[in-house]
Each structure stands twice: as structure tokens, then as C-alpha cells.
Design a protein around this motif. Structure first.
Motif, short mmCIF file in Angstrom:
data_model
loop_
_atom_site.label_atom_id
_atom_site.label_comp_id
_atom_site.label_asym_id
_atom_site.label_seq_id
_atom_site.Cartn_x
_atom_site.Cartn_y
_atom_site.Cartn_z
N ARG A 163 0.57 -1.19 -0.22
CA ARG A 163 -0.47 0.25 -0.39
C ARG A 163 0.59 1.16 0.06
O ARG A 163 0.82 2.32 0.63
CB ARG A 163 -0.58 0.68 1.04
N LEU A 164 1.42 1.50 -1.18
CA LEU A 164 3.43 2.26 -0.38
C LEU A 164 2.13 3.44 -1.25
O LEU A 164 2.57 4.55 -0.89
CB LEU A 164 3.65 1.75 -2.24
N ILE A 165 1.27 3.60 -2.23
CA ILE A 165 0.83 5.22 -2.70
C ILE A 165 -0.39 5.45 -1.90
O ILE A 165 -1.46 4.79 -2.11
CB ILE A 165 0.76 5.61 -4.04
N SER B 9 12.63 3.62 5.80
CA SER B 9 12.26 5.07 6.57
C SER B 9 11.67 5.77 6.31
O SER B 9 10.66 6.52 6.98
CB SER B 9 13.64 5.24 7.14
N GLU B 10 11.99 6.59 5.26
CA GLU B 10 11.17 7.54 3.96
C GLU B 10 10.06 7.69 4.06
O GLU B 10 9.42 7.83 3.75
CB GLU B 10 12.01 8.64 3.28
N LEU B 11 9.60 7.07 3.36
CA LEU B 11 8.55 5.82 2.39
C LEU B 11 7.21 5.56 3.55
O LEU B 11 6.02 5.68 3.54
CB LEU B 11 8.43 4.85 1.83
N GLY B 12 8.32 5.20 4.88
CA GLY B 12 6.93 4.45 6.29
C GLY B 12 6.89 3.11 5.84
O GLY B 12 6.70 2.94 4.92
N THR B 13 7.59 2.60 7.03
CA THR B 13 7.61 1.13 6.67
C THR B 13 6.31 0.35 6.37
O THR B 13 6.50 -0.43 5.84
CB THR B 13 8.64 0.24 7.81
N ARG B 14 5.25 0.76 7.48
CA ARG B 14 4.46 0.00 6.84
C ARG B 14 3.36 0.55 5.66
O ARG B 14 2.83 -0.71 5.45
CB ARG B 14 3.05 0.80 8.07
N HIS B 15 4.17 1.50 4.50
CA HIS B 15 3.12 1.17 3.26
C HIS B 15 4.58 0.01 2.73
O HIS B 15 4.18 -0.11 1.30
CB HIS B 15 3.72 2.38 3.08
N LEU B 16 5.46 -0.80 3.39
CA LEU B 16 6.25 -1.22 2.58
C LEU B 16 5.65 -3.00 3.13
O LEU B 16 6.99 -3.84 2.44
CB LEU B 16 7.31 -1.20 2.35
N ASP B 17 4.50 -3.08 3.74
CA ASP B 17 4.39 -4.24 4.33
C ASP B 17 3.76 -5.65 2.71
O ASP B 17 2.73 -4.99 2.10
CB ASP B 17 3.15 -4.49 5.82
N ALA B 18 4.32 -6.60 2.73
CA ALA B 18 3.85 -7.44 1.57
C ALA B 18 2.23 -7.78 1.48
O ALA B 18 2.24 -8.66 2.69
CB ALA B 18 4.45 -8.18 1.20
N ILE B 19 1.55 -7.24 1.36
CA ILE B 19 0.39 -8.02 0.88
C ILE B 19 0.38 -9.36 0.08
O ILE B 19 0.31 -9.48 -1.17
CB ILE B 19 -0.57 -6.30 0.88
N GLN B 20 -0.78 -10.96 0.25
CA GLN B 20 -1.60 -11.60 -0.18
C GLN B 20 -2.67 -12.30 0.55
O GLN B 20 -2.76 -12.03 1.00
CB GLN B 20 -0.13 -12.98 0.10
N GLU B 21 -3.34 -12.57 -0.74
CA GLU B 21 -4.76 -12.40 -0.74
C GLU B 21 -4.76 -13.93 -0.92
O GLU B 21 -4.53 -15.06 -1.81
CB GLU B 21 -5.84 -12.33 -1.76
N LYS C 294 5.00 -8.58 7.48
CA LYS C 294 5.83 -6.97 8.26
C LYS C 294 6.76 -6.78 7.44
O LYS C 294 7.47 -7.60 7.00
CB LYS C 294 5.71 -6.91 9.45
N PHE C 295 7.35 -5.91 6.68
CA PHE C 295 8.27 -5.48 5.91
C PHE C 295 9.46 -5.60 7.14
O PHE C 295 8.91 -4.95 8.51
CB PHE C 295 8.19 -3.78 5.78
N PRO C 296 10.73 -5.82 7.54
CA PRO C 296 11.59 -6.46 6.08
C PRO C 296 11.28 -7.56 6.06
O PRO C 296 12.05 -7.91 5.57
CB PRO C 296 12.85 -5.78 6.75
N ALA C 297 10.17 -8.49 6.85
CA ALA C 297 10.60 -10.02 7.14
C ALA C 297 10.62 -10.65 5.56
O ALA C 297 11.07 -11.61 5.42
CB ALA C 297 8.94 -10.22 8.08
#
Length: 158
Positions: free
Chosen positions: A69-71, A91-103, A117-120
Motif C-alpha cells: 500500500r505504498l501510494i 524509513s522515509e517512505l514509511g515501513t508500514r507502506h512496504l508490508d507485503a499483502i497476499q490474498e 511485515k516489512f522487512p520480513a
């Protein structure tokens, strides 16, 4: 558009919104690309809705595309070629925006969203490649796709 063309589209653009239209985002919208025009309203009701769905699943199933959910908190595809840059400036982008989503489709037919969760989720070679980048080169690589959308850090300043 075929599955191969869909993946090539994401690779070429690097960062792509799945179906959202975000004012100021430079990233293209995948659903629009599939139909060749701006999709107004819910893409499920579009005459090409089944095609859009099929191709979004192909992209989501690719090991070369991060779904996050980057943007603006919207479903965003990020091609593997930009992962090192994202990791370098996470850290500039917000690490929660880099969590990987899988349906995930359960045996009962339900759809469950799994979040890693990022960076796992980040593979070791990508972490190593990120360390070799300068912060400035990572910013340039990502900014091409995100500017002028404001980053979370920018929100604190105003």
C-alpha cells in the motif's frame, strides 16, 4: 492484454497502482492499462471486469511483484527491480507502506488478506543490493514514480 504483457507493463513502469486514481501520482493505474482507458467507478462493473480480475491475479501471483500500500494506502504493485531502492529509503517512505499483502483463498471459499511485515518478506540478495545503493540514488529511482505524491515524513512538516 495477456498475462505476459501485464507483467511486462509492471516491470516497465516499476510502480503501478492496481485500480486507484491518486491525484498527483505518477504511477499508472493497472486497470486503466488493461482496458486502454480510464475506468470510472468500480472496475468490477466494467465490461472488462473479468479480464481485469484475471490479470490482477496474475500480477499478484508473480514472485517479481511486491503488493503493498505504498501510494496513498492504495494497492500498489512494485516490480522487483525497484525493491533495493525501496528498502534503502524505507524509513522515509514509511515501513508500514512496504508490508507485503497476499490474498489467500481458503478451502471454504473465503478471501483472507495476509500481511507480511516489512522487512520480513525481503530476500537477502535484495537487502544486500539495497546496502550498495546510496540514499540519493535510491530516492531518484523511487521519486520518478512517486513525486509529487507526498511522503509520510513530509506530512509531519506541514
Amino acid at each position: 492484454m495477456t498475462e505476459t504483457q501485464a507483467l511486462a507493463f509492471v516491470k516497465r513502469h516499476g510502480i503501478v497502482l492496481e485500480s486507484a486514481h491518486v491525484r498527483g501520482a505518477r504511477a499508472p493505474t493497472f486497470a486503466d492499462a488493461v482496458v486502454g482507458a480510464r475506468v470510472r467507478g468500480n472496475w468490477w462493473s466494467h465490461p472488462e471486469g473479468k479480464t481485469i480480475f484475471s490479470l490482477t491475479r496474475a500480477v499478484r501471483d508473480s514472485g517479481d511483484v511486491l503488493i503493498c500500500r505504498l501510494i496513498d494506502g492504495k494497492i500498489t504493485y512494485v516490480h522487483r527491480r525497484l525493491w533495493p531502492a525501496l528498502i534503502r529509503i524505507a524509513s522515509e517512505l514509511g515501513t508500514r507502506h512496504l508490508d507485503a499483502i497476499q490474498e489467500i483463498h481458503t478451502p471454504t471459499g473465503h478471501h483472507v488478506m495476509r500481511v507480511r511485515k516489512f522487512p520480513a518478506w525481503v530476500p537477502l540478495p535484495i537487502k544486500q543490493a539495497a546496502k550498495r545503493l546510496t540514499v540519493e540514488s535510491a530516492r531518484r529511482a523511487v521519486d520518478r514514480h512517486l513525486r509529487p505524491v507526498r511522503r509520510p515524513a513530509d506530512d509531519r512538516a506541514g
